[in-house]
Design an enzyme around this catalytic site. Structure first.
Site, short mmCIF file in Angstrom:
data_model
loop_
_atom_site.label_atom_id
_atom_site.label_comp_id
_atom_site.label_asym_id
_atom_site.label_seq_id
_atom_site.Cartn_x
_atom_site.Cartn_y
_atom_site.Cartn_z
N ASP A 199 -8.00 3.85 0.65
CA ASP A 199 -7.11 4.12 1.78
C ASP A 199 -7.92 4.70 2.95
O ASP A 199 -8.51 5.77 2.81
CB ASP A 199 -6.02 5.10 1.36
CG ASP A 199 -4.90 5.21 2.36
OD1 ASP A 199 -5.04 4.69 3.50
OD2 ASP A 199 -3.88 5.82 2.02
N ARG B 182 -3.64 -0.43 5.12
CA ARG B 182 -4.16 -1.51 4.28
C ARG B 182 -3.25 -2.73 4.19
O ARG B 182 -3.71 -3.86 4.41
CB ARG B 182 -4.45 -0.98 2.87
CG ARG B 182 -5.59 0.00 2.82
CD ARG B 182 -5.71 0.64 1.46
NE ARG B 182 -4.55 1.51 1.23
CZ ARG B 182 -4.33 2.20 0.12
NH1 ARG B 182 -5.18 2.08 -0.89
NH2 ARG B 182 -3.28 2.98 0.00
N CYS C 220 0.87 -1.18 0.00
CA CYS C 220 0.00 0.00 0.00
C CYS C 220 0.90 1.23 0.00
O CYS C 220 2.07 1.13 -0.36
CB CYS C 220 -1.00 -0.01 1.16
SG CYS C 220 -0.28 0.23 2.81
#
Length: 147
Positions: free
Chosen positions: A117, A15, A9
């Protein structure tokens, strides 16, 4: 140990650590799972909301420390799994020799889906993100029936 998955990520605090923890819980010891970030600050802890959400699911990522993606991590992985199509494209540009093993998490099923996100969002947004990641990892796992 067989298959090695590397989740990617942006900062490696939300994440990808959640994906790493959830995949480890889902696959058990049958595969090796790790994570990194495109713009990670080395050594940073997972975000407090990510820790709390996974703790609700009996998944402990409290020992996680962020790390920035590099060629060595890319070379060691069998699959590099970013959270967005844009990250996939960037990784393919920056690491062209690994193009064949880079595939977005939301692209293992029939859909092309980015994982949004949650950074800076509420705990509920983190909960939704974790649920989405968990569902996508189930799809990913179905692609490796012998694992």
């Amino acid at each position: 140990m067989g298959l090695k998955l590397l989740f990617i990520c942006t900062g490696n605090t939300c994440r990808s650590p959640m994906a790493e923890g959830l995949a480890r819980a889902m696959f058990g010891n049958t595969i090796q799972v790790s994570s990194a970030g495109m713009e990670a600050w080395e050594g940073k802890n997972a975000s407090p909301h990510a820790l709390d959400i996974l703790k609700e699911q009996n998944v402990d990522i409290s020992n996680h420390r962020a790390r920035r993606i590099n060629d060595e991590l890319m070379a060691d992985a069998d699959w590099i799994i970013p959270m967005t199509q844009a990250q996939e494209e960037a990784l393919k540009r920056f690491f062209p020799r690994h193009v064949h093993k880079i595939r977005c998490l939301g692209d293992w099923g029939n859909q092309k889906q980015d994982v949004r996100d949650p950074w800076g969002g509420s705990i509920e947004i983190y909960r939704q993100t974790a649920q989405e990641i968990n569902e996508l990892i189930k799809v990913l796992k179905s692609q490796f029936p012998n694992v």
